[in-house]
Design an enzyme around this catalytic site. Structure first.
Site, PDB file in Angstrom:
ATOM      1  N   SER A   1     -11.096   4.788  -1.906  1.00 53.35           N
ATOM      2  CA  SER A   1      -9.898   4.148  -2.446  1.00 53.35           C
ATOM      3  C   SER A   1     -10.239   2.786  -3.023  1.00 53.35           C
ATOM      4  CB  SER A   1      -8.842   3.984  -1.352  1.00 53.35           C
ATOM      5  OG  SER A   1      -7.758   3.223  -1.821  1.00 53.35           O
TER       6      SER A   1
ATOM      7  N   HIS B   1      -9.979   7.453  -5.614  1.00 55.29           N
ATOM      8  CA  HIS B   1      -8.554   7.377  -5.317  1.00 55.29           C
ATOM      9  C   HIS B   1      -7.978   6.068  -5.836  1.00 55.29           C
ATOM     10  CE1 HIS B   1      -5.045   8.752  -2.998  1.00 55.29           C
ATOM     11  NE2 HIS B   1      -4.848   7.488  -2.671  1.00 55.29           N
TER      12      HIS B   1
ATOM     13  N   ASP C   1      -4.540   3.872  -6.065  1.00 54.09           N
ATOM     14  CA  ASP C   1      -3.183   3.653  -5.583  1.00 54.09           C
ATOM     15  C   ASP C   1      -2.382   2.860  -6.611  1.00 54.09           C
ATOM     16  OD1 ASP C   1      -3.118   4.870  -2.955  1.00 54.09           O
ATOM     17  OD2 ASP C   1      -4.559   3.335  -2.359  1.00 54.09           O
TER      18      ASP C   1
ATOM     19  N   MET D   1       1.247   1.236  -7.202  1.00 52.07           N
ATOM     20  CA  MET D   1       2.455   0.813  -6.485  1.00 52.07           C
ATOM     21  C   MET D   1       3.315  -0.047  -7.400  1.00 52.07           C
ATOM     22  SD  MET D   1       0.691  -0.315  -2.879  1.00 52.07           S
ATOM     23  CE  MET D   1      -0.864   0.423  -2.364  1.00 52.07           C
TER      24      MET D   1
ATOM     25  N   HIS E   1      -2.592   8.181  -7.026  1.00 52.72           N
ATOM     26  CA  HIS E   1      -1.537   8.303  -6.019  1.00 52.72           C
ATOM     27  C   HIS E   1      -0.422   7.350  -6.407  1.00 52.72           C
ATOM     28  CE1 HIS E   1      -0.315   7.589  -1.531  1.00 52.72           C
ATOM     29  NE2 HIS E   1       0.627   8.208  -2.208  1.00 52.72           N
TER      30      HIS E   1
ATOM     31  N   MET F   1       2.781   5.647  -5.817  1.00 51.68           N
ATOM     32  CA  MET F   1       3.787   5.220  -4.851  1.00 51.68           C
ATOM     33  C   MET F   1       4.851   4.447  -5.611  1.00 51.68           C
ATOM     34  SD  MET F   1       1.347   4.147  -1.644  1.00 51.68           S
ATOM     35  CE  MET F   1      -0.206   3.975  -2.525  1.00 51.68           C
TER      36      MET F   1
ATOM     37  N   MET G   1       0.235  11.343   4.302  1.00 51.86           N
ATOM     38  CA  MET G   1       0.017   9.927   4.575  1.00 51.86           C
ATOM     39  C   MET G   1      -0.120   9.717   6.082  1.00 51.86           C
ATOM     40  SD  MET G   1      -0.180   8.290   1.752  1.00 51.86           S
ATOM     41  CE  MET G   1      -0.097   6.620   2.407  1.00 51.86           C
TER      42      MET G   1
ATOM     43  N   GLY H   1       1.767   1.565   1.096  1.00 52.37           N
ATOM     44  CA  GLY H   1       2.028   0.226   0.583  1.00 52.37           C
ATOM     45  C   GLY H   1       0.944  -0.791   0.816  1.00 52.37           C
ATOM     46  N   PHE H   2       0.198  -0.659   1.918  1.00 49.51           N
ATOM     47  CA  PHE H   2      -0.834  -1.646   2.237  1.00 49.51           C
ATOM     48  C   PHE H   2      -2.057  -0.961   2.845  1.00 49.51           C
ATOM     49  CE2 PHE H   2       3.172  -3.917   2.369  1.00 49.51           C
ATOM     50  CZ  PHE H   2       2.899  -5.060   1.641  1.00 49.51           C
TER      51      PHE H   2
ATOM     52  N   ASP I   1      -4.610  10.358   3.681  1.00 45.99           N
ATOM     53  CA  ASP I   1      -4.807   8.983   3.214  1.00 45.99           C
ATOM     54  C   ASP I   1      -4.246   8.018   4.242  1.00 45.99           C
ATOM     55  OD1 ASP I   1      -5.035   6.609   1.846  1.00 45.99           O
ATOM     56  OD2 ASP I   1      -3.566   7.104   0.295  1.00 45.99           O
ATOM     57  N   GLY I   2      -5.115   7.146   4.762  1.00 51.25           N
ATOM     58  CA  GLY I   2      -4.673   6.092   5.661  1.00 51.25           C
ATOM     59  C   GLY I   2      -5.462   6.013   6.948  1.00 51.25           C
ATOM     60  N   GLY I   3      -6.217   4.951   7.118  1.00 56.48           N
ATOM     61  CA  GLY I   3      -6.928   4.730   8.366  1.00 56.48           C
ATOM     62  C   GLY I   3      -8.110   5.646   8.607  1.00 56.48           C
TER      63      GLY I   3
ATOM     64  N   SER J   1     -11.542   0.818   3.273  1.00 59.92           N
ATOM     65  CA  SER J   1     -12.436  -0.160   3.877  1.00 59.92           C
ATOM     66  C   SER J   1     -13.650   0.499   4.523  1.00 59.92           C
ATOM     67  CB  SER J   1     -11.677  -0.996   4.916  1.00 59.92           C
ATOM     68  OG  SER J   1     -11.105  -0.166   5.916  1.00 59.92           O
TER      69      SER J   1
END
Length: 224
Positions: A9, A32, A34, A36, A65, A67, A136, A141-142, A174-176, A197
């Site tokens: 990402s 990826h 994002d 927004m 993606h 959003m 998700m 958003g973050f 997606d996420g964490g 990250s």
């Protein structure tokens, strides 16, 4: 069997060096992106002009993606620009299948995304209109949020439909996602893993992509 897909990402990349950051993850399956709008989610990121520039700088397929509100208006131009996959949120439209048709007609794969708190059951009947389901595992958003394992029940439900032959689509999360969470996501039936990250906060992003893919392959029941 196929290998797990890793989609770094660029939300976690250095925006001043996007071309170099794309090159740094050579070997990734998708990149990826994002998008927004500060309406559907409170944050604001890059938009179509930057995506067009990025398309000129990398051969990695772009996984956009969105959003954003009103995907019926804004999603097709990303497909027309050359994005490989364009995903929008189920919560942002009353007619997801119509948006998917427009994305496909514009030349891209169509993806549907659901927030952590959105049940998947109301959308199971229309998933055959899509090429990708993006689950998700954080609130959109973050970046940098913690993985929400409770969403994996959605992935398992859709994986069962894919394995039975009732659906043909890529199950994405997606996420964490990092070296500590990717294995449980793989066990739940995920095909494609978005990682921010965990890739870009390392000294060697390309090596991080390879490591994440190997960890997912080790844990997956349907990927090698």
């Amino acid at each position: 069997m196929v290998s797990p897909m890793i989609a770094p990402s660029i939300l976690s990349a250095d925006f001043a060096r996007l071309a170099a950051e794309a090159e740094a993850v050579s070997g990734a399956d998708w990149l990826h992106v994002d998008v927004m709008d500060a309406h559907f989610v409170p944050n604001l990121t890059l938009g179509l002009p930057v995506v067009k520039s990025l398309l000129k700088a990398t051969n990695i397929p772009l996984d956009c993606h969105l959003m954003i509100e009103d995907p019926a208006r804004w999603a097709p131009p990303y497909a027309e620009a050359g994005a490989y996959n364009v995903t929008f949120h189920a919560e942002a439209t009353d007619d997801p299948s119509a948006v998917a048709r427009d994305i496909r007609a514009a030349g891209a794969k169509a993806g549907l995304s659901v927030k952590p708190g959105t049940p998947i059951e109301p959308y199971l009947e229309i998933l055959r209109d899509f090429d990708t389901l993006l689950v998700m595992s954080v609130e959109p958003g973050f970046g940098g949020q913690s993985f929400m394992s409770e969403v994996l029940s959605k992935a398992k439900a859709v994986r069962a439909l894919v394995d039975s032959g009732d659906l043909r689509l890529v199950v994405e999360i997606d996420g964490g996602i990092n070296s500590d969470t990717i294995e449980q996501a793989a066990e739940a039936g995920i095909d494609c893993f978005v990682a921010g990250s965990a890739v870009y906060d390392t000294a060697d992003p390309a090596a991080a992509v390879r490591d994440l893919r190997a960890r997912a392959a080790h844990a997956s029941h349907h990927l090698s």
